[in-house]
Scaffold this motif. Structure first.
Motif, PDB file in Angstrom:
ATOM      1  N   SER A  36       1.643  -7.634 -49.977  1.00 17.84           N
ATOM      2  CA  SER A  36       0.273  -7.431 -50.448  1.00 17.84           C
ATOM      3  C   SER A  36       0.311  -6.316 -51.482  1.00 17.84           C
ATOM      4  O   SER A  36       1.165  -5.428 -51.432  1.00 17.84           O
ATOM      5  CB  SER A  36      -0.663  -7.070 -49.296  1.00 17.84           C
ATOM      6  OG  SER A  36      -0.332  -5.804 -48.768  1.00 17.84           O
ATOM      7  N   ILE A  37      -0.607  -6.374 -52.433  1.00 19.95           N
ATOM      8  CA  ILE A  37      -0.732  -5.322 -53.441  1.00 19.95           C
ATOM      9  C   ILE A  37      -2.006  -4.530 -53.177  1.00 19.95           C
ATOM     10  O   ILE A  37      -2.000  -3.313 -53.190  1.00 19.95           O
ATOM     11  CB  ILE A  37      -0.766  -5.912 -54.866  1.00 19.95           C
ATOM     12  CG1 ILE A  37       0.460  -6.800 -55.120  1.00 19.95           C
ATOM     13  CG2 ILE A  37      -0.881  -4.807 -55.904  1.00 19.95           C
ATOM     14  CD1 ILE A  37       1.793  -6.104 -55.028  1.00 19.95           C
ATOM     15  N   LEU A  38      -3.075  -5.250 -52.952  1.00 17.31           N
ATOM     16  CA  LEU A  38      -4.357  -4.624 -52.629  1.00 17.31           C
ATOM     17  C   LEU A  38      -4.811  -5.086 -51.251  1.00 17.31           C
ATOM     18  O   LEU A  38      -4.642  -6.251 -50.928  1.00 17.31           O
ATOM     19  CB  LEU A  38      -5.418  -5.009 -53.677  1.00 17.31           C
ATOM     20  CG  LEU A  38      -5.172  -4.508 -55.092  1.00 17.31           C
ATOM     21  CD1 LEU A  38      -6.219  -5.086 -56.041  1.00 17.31           C
ATOM     22  CD2 LEU A  38      -5.194  -2.994 -55.136  1.00 17.31           C
ATOM     23  N   PRO A  39      -5.326  -4.253 -50.437  1.00 17.68           N
ATOM     24  CA  PRO A  39      -5.728  -2.866 -50.684  1.00 17.68           C
ATOM     25  C   PRO A  39      -4.570  -1.870 -50.657  1.00 17.68           C
ATOM     26  O   PRO A  39      -4.713  -0.732 -51.089  1.00 17.68           O
ATOM     27  CB  PRO A  39      -6.699  -2.578 -49.550  1.00 17.68           C
ATOM     28  CG  PRO A  39      -6.258  -3.450 -48.427  1.00 17.68           C
ATOM     29  CD  PRO A  39      -5.699  -4.690 -49.084  1.00 17.68           C
ATOM     30  N   GLU A  40      -3.381  -2.286 -50.142  1.00 20.86           N
ATOM     31  CA  GLU A  40      -2.221  -1.407 -50.159  1.00 20.86           C
ATOM     32  C   GLU A  40      -0.963  -2.258 -50.282  1.00 20.86           C
ATOM     33  O   GLU A  40      -0.957  -3.438 -49.931  1.00 20.86           O
ATOM     34  CB  GLU A  40      -2.148  -0.556 -48.891  1.00 20.86           C
ATOM     35  CG  GLU A  40      -1.924  -1.384 -47.627  1.00 20.86           C
ATOM     36  CD  GLU A  40      -1.854  -0.552 -46.372  1.00 20.86           C
ATOM     37  OE1 GLU A  40      -1.019   0.367 -46.317  1.00 20.86           O
ATOM     38  OE2 GLU A  40      -2.620  -0.833 -45.448  1.00 20.86           O
ATOM     39  N   ILE A  41       0.105  -1.642 -50.771  1.00 14.56           N
ATOM     40  CA  ILE A  41       1.373  -2.358 -50.891  1.00 14.56           C
ATOM     41  C   ILE A  41       2.023  -2.374 -49.519  1.00 14.56           C
ATOM     42  O   ILE A  41       2.308  -1.316 -48.941  1.00 14.56           O
ATOM     43  CB  ILE A  41       2.279  -1.690 -51.940  1.00 14.56           C
ATOM     44  CG1 ILE A  41       1.607  -1.770 -53.310  1.00 14.56           C
ATOM     45  CG2 ILE A  41       3.652  -2.346 -51.952  1.00 14.56           C
ATOM     46  CD1 ILE A  41       2.298  -0.982 -54.392  1.00 14.56           C
ATOM     47  N   LYS A  42       2.202  -3.608 -49.014  1.00 13.47           N
ATOM     48  CA  LYS A  42       2.709  -3.753 -47.652  1.00 13.47           C
ATOM     49  C   LYS A  42       3.426  -5.099 -47.529  1.00 13.47           C
ATOM     50  O   LYS A  42       2.985  -6.101 -48.088  1.00 13.47           O
ATOM     51  CB  LYS A  42       1.521  -3.691 -46.683  1.00 13.47           C
ATOM     52  CG  LYS A  42       1.871  -3.791 -45.221  1.00 13.47           C
ATOM     53  CD  LYS A  42       0.657  -3.530 -44.352  1.00 13.47           C
ATOM     54  CE  LYS A  42      -0.228  -4.775 -44.336  1.00 13.47           C
ATOM     55  NZ  LYS A  42      -1.327  -4.677 -43.361  1.00 13.47           N
ATOM     56  N   LEU A  43       4.522  -5.107 -46.780  1.00 16.37           N
ATOM     57  CA  LEU A  43       5.246  -6.348 -46.532  1.00 16.37           C
ATOM     58  C   LEU A  43       4.414  -7.226 -45.600  1.00 16.37           C
ATOM     59  O   LEU A  43       3.996  -6.791 -44.530  1.00 16.37           O
ATOM     60  CB  LEU A  43       6.603  -6.049 -45.896  1.00 16.37           C
ATOM     61  CG  LEU A  43       7.459  -7.259 -45.534  1.00 16.37           C
ATOM     62  CD1 LEU A  43       7.885  -8.027 -46.783  1.00 16.37           C
ATOM     63  CD2 LEU A  43       8.671  -6.826 -44.723  1.00 16.37           C
ATOM     64  N   ILE A  44       4.168  -8.472 -46.015  1.00 16.74           N
ATOM     65  CA  ILE A  44       3.427  -9.436 -45.197  1.00 16.74           C
ATOM     66  C   ILE A  44       4.405 -10.242 -44.357  1.00 16.74           C
ATOM     67  O   ILE A  44       4.214 -10.410 -43.158  1.00 16.74           O
ATOM     68  CB  ILE A  44       2.580 -10.388 -46.080  1.00 16.74           C
ATOM     69  CG1 ILE A  44       1.630  -9.610 -46.972  1.00 16.74           C
ATOM     70  CG2 ILE A  44       1.859 -11.414 -45.236  1.00 16.74           C
ATOM     71  CD1 ILE A  44       0.584  -8.824 -46.226  1.00 16.74           C
ATOM     72  N   TYR A  45       5.442 -10.797 -45.000  1.00 16.80           N
ATOM     73  CA  TYR A  45       6.487 -11.500 -44.256  1.00 16.80           C
ATOM     74  C   TYR A  45       7.782 -11.475 -45.035  1.00 16.80           C
ATOM     75  O   TYR A  45       7.805 -11.228 -46.242  1.00 16.80           O
ATOM     76  CB  TYR A  45       6.088 -12.937 -43.904  1.00 16.80           C
ATOM     77  CG  TYR A  45       5.909 -13.879 -45.071  1.00 16.80           C
ATOM     78  CD1 TYR A  45       6.988 -14.381 -45.796  1.00 16.80           C
ATOM     79  CD2 TYR A  45       4.638 -14.290 -45.450  1.00 16.80           C
ATOM     80  CE1 TYR A  45       6.806 -15.250 -46.862  1.00 16.80           C
ATOM     81  CE2 TYR A  45       4.449 -15.165 -46.504  1.00 16.80           C
ATOM     82  CZ  TYR A  45       5.544 -15.650 -47.199  1.00 16.80           C
ATOM     83  OH  TYR A  45       5.377 -16.505 -48.256  1.00 16.80           O
TER      84      TYR A  45
END
Length: 79
Positions: A36-45
């Motif tokens: 994900s980029i928004l709302p935060e940069i985070k690994l989804i899978y």
């Protein structure tokens, strides 16, 4: 599938049928991860990328967050 850039053999791309929220796929060979980029940069899978490739990918995404968002908006808002 618009490719945003290729760095260290990692392909950073959107899929043509992607949807909000803003995110990016990282592909190398048969392996793929989604961040994900928004709302935060985070690994989804993650399906097969090595831990070092995930770390590198996240670092590249952080450094290029604005470019990714601009490219997302240009591609999906022009459809």
């Amino acid at each position: 599938m618009p490719t945003i850039f290729i760095i260290f053999g990692l392909h950073f791309m959107f899929f043509a049928n992607d949807h909000e929220p803003v995110h990016i796929h990282v592909v190398k060979g048969d392996a793929e991860a989604k961040f994900s980029i928004l709302p935060e940069i985070k690994l989804i899978y993650n399906h097969g990328l090595k831990a070092s490739e995930l770390k590198k990918s996240k670092s590249i995404i952080i450094e290029n967050e604005e470019i990714i968002i601009e490219r997302w908006n240009a591609f999906f808002n022009d459809k």
